[in-house]
Design an enzyme around this catalytic site. Structure first.
Site, PDB file in Angstrom:
ATOM      1  N   SER A 158       0.917  -1.120  -0.588  1.00  0.00           N
ATOM      2  CA  SER A 158       0.128  -0.142  -0.461  1.00  0.00           C
ATOM      3  C   SER A 158       0.967   1.638  -0.220  1.00  0.00           C
ATOM      4  O   SER A 158       0.276   2.876  -0.881  1.00  0.00           O
ATOM      5  CB  SER A 158      -1.075  -0.149   1.377  1.00  0.00           C
ATOM      6  OG  SER A 158       0.246  -0.658   2.558  1.00  0.00           O
ATOM      7  N   ASP A 403      -2.655   5.934  12.569  1.00  0.00           N
ATOM      8  CA  ASP A 403      -1.563   5.237  11.943  1.00  0.00           C
ATOM      9  C   ASP A 403      -0.045   5.554  11.480  1.00  0.00           C
ATOM     10  O   ASP A 403      -0.858   7.056  10.791  1.00  0.00           O
ATOM     11  CB  ASP A 403      -2.359   4.934  10.447  1.00  0.00           C
ATOM     12  CG  ASP A 403      -1.820   4.346   9.499  1.00  0.00           C
ATOM     13  OD1 ASP A 403      -0.873   3.840   9.155  1.00  0.00           O
ATOM     14  OD2 ASP A 403      -2.649   4.392   8.308  1.00  0.00           O
ATOM     15  N   HIS A 406       1.312   4.295   7.285  1.00  0.00           N
ATOM     16  CA  HIS A 406       1.317   5.508   6.364  1.00  0.00           C
ATOM     17  C   HIS A 406       1.239   6.631   6.325  1.00  0.00           C
ATOM     18  O   HIS A 406       2.013   7.597   7.414  1.00  0.00           O
ATOM     19  CB  HIS A 406      -0.016   4.485   6.122  1.00  0.00           C
ATOM     20  CG  HIS A 406      -0.650   4.057   5.379  1.00  0.00           C
ATOM     21  ND1 HIS A 406      -1.459   2.989   6.252  1.00  0.00           N
ATOM     22  CD2 HIS A 406      -0.190   2.819   4.173  1.00  0.00           C
ATOM     23  CE1 HIS A 406      -1.684   1.415   5.959  1.00  0.00           C
ATOM     24  NE2 HIS A 406      -0.720   1.249   4.208  1.00  0.00           N
TER      25      HIS A 406
END
Length: 428
Positions: A158, A403, A406
């Site tokens: 990702s 998070d 990311h």
């Protein structure tokens, strides 16, 4: 805010949120007619001397080295001489974005900070300024011209998908609507620029080798099994691509051991054995390297490998003992050479040991050290979980929901980010 707040006259600094750094390496090569063949350490970045000057000591902080408008002995960008890894993040409030998460239709909502309610905006205004050189301005039309008639593909997890989205957003706004299209797939997505007969693609392969968790994803890392001796299922999508950019790291960091097997998945867990993660990683990378060496035509295809993107889950790494992961961080780490526990040097050395034995030249896009400073650039609590934005209750619990892997999507720089490629000059 003082001299660090303004872009000095005559300087062209790199303005970029950390996750987007690595995509610029490819464009850098478009501005050079050849790839230099240099072997460098991916841990020790020795700054090239400015022309006619003595190299500076690395023992200083960013704050100890303020920008002075009247002095700028940096030279024009040269990928063979400029060490982009040596530099500093400098605040510049006057930056104008090439795109934002509100203007580009191709960004993943999960990492669109403004849409998701992040209240501050200073993270948009930090620029990377190399010590050695000045960076040329970014021109999306020039970038498109350089990939005319070519396929550019990002391969990996990702984080690599973010790179693909960002590259698309860098150039798509100069393309007429009837000359562009996007096809989204579960594993393979393609942005086509008809006017230039070019495609910018993403292929999902988080381990590069095959696994039982490629699609659909298995949430429990303990149930994932890697087929460490095969990339064939994925590699058929890589054939014939002109520019290949790979990454794989974060998915490997789920525990000290990985379930690995040779041959078929038919026997499931009974046919696998647990290997130390660095051992499984090395076997998998050798499988990938063997495919590259046996398949790639170096007259047609360039191969890149993006080094690990740091995680910032331990605030003690930057001396914030009262911090909660990367939550509420609004400025980069200012200490030169900062290195946190989220970057595993042992895993990084595995990549280097495999690549240095390959026949096909592989260009390292080394974003690790530059990214280490950007504790402020993560999605934190302004993200999605299961396709839904975090609730207020979840946002109030950053220890569980922040998070710190990311990164936020943001605007691209007003300067051409050719720098990165001197961070990862040709490794062979």
């Amino acid at each position: 805010m003082g001299s660090l707040m303004k872009s000095p006259r005559g300087r062209l600094p790199l303005s970029i949120v950390t996750v987007l750094l690595c995509i610029f390496a490819f464009i850098a090569l478009f501005y050079t007619e050849r790839i230099s063949s240099l072997s460098i350490s991916i841990f020790k970045f020795k700054s090239c001397s400015k022309k006619g000057t003595i190299p500076k000591s690395d023992e200083r902080t960013i704050e100890d080295d303020p920008v002075k408008e009247e002095i700028d002995d940096r030279f024009e960008f040269d990928p063979n001489e400029c060490s982009v890894a040596h530099g500093k993040w400098v605040f510049n409030s006057s930056l104008k974005p090439l795109y934002t998460d509100r203007t580009c239709p191709y960004l993943d909502r999960q990492f669109s900070c403004a849409k998701n309610g992040r209240p501050d905006s200073d993270y948009r205004h930090w620029e990377w300024q190399p010590d050695d050189c000045m960076l040329p301005k970014f021109n999306p039309k020039v970038a498109l011209q350089k990939i005319r008639g070519k396929r550019l593909m990002f391969v990996g997890d990702s984080l690599q998908r973010n790179q693909w989205e960002s590259f698309v957003c860098l150039v798509e706004f100069v393309v007429p609507k009837d000359q562009k299209s996007m096809r989204m797939g579960r594993s393979h997505s393609v942005f086509q620029v008809k006017e230039y007969n070019a495609t910018i693609e993403f292929y999902w392969a988080p381990f590069l080798v095959e696994s039982n968790s490629d699609n659909p994803i298995i949430g429990d890392p303990k149930k994932r099994i890697l087929k460490v001796d095969s990339v064939s299922k994925h590699a058929k999508f890589w054939e014939g691509v002109d520019i290949l950019a790979f990454n794989t790291y974060v998915w490997w960091m789920s525990g000290p051991k990985m379930k690995s097997l040779w041959g078929s998945f038919a026997n499931g867990e009974e046919g696998s054995e647990e290997l130390e993660t660095p051992v499984a990683y090395k076997i998998a990378l050798k499988t990938w390297a063997n495919w590259i060496d046996s398949t790639i035509d170096t007259n047609k295809t360039r191969v890149f490998f993006t080094t690990m993107s740091p995680t910032h889950t331990r605030s003690e790494d930057w001396n914030r003992k009262d911090g909660i992961r990367c939550y509420n961080e609004t400025k980069p780490v200012m200490k030169k050479g900062h290195w946190g526990t989220g970057s595993n040097k042992k895993m990084m050395s595995v990549v280097a040991s495999v690549v240095e034995k390959m026949k096909v030249p592989v260009t390292f896009i080394n974003i690790t050290q530059i990214s280490e400073y950007r504790i402020d650039g993560h999605a934190s609590v302004y993200n999605e979980l299961g396709g839904k934005l975090l609730t207020e209750e979840q946002r109030a619990d950053p220890a569980h929901y922040a998070d710190c892997i990311h990164w936020y999507e943001k605007q691209k720089p007003r300067v051409f980010p050719s720098s990165l490629l001197s961070v990862g000059k040709e490794l062979h």
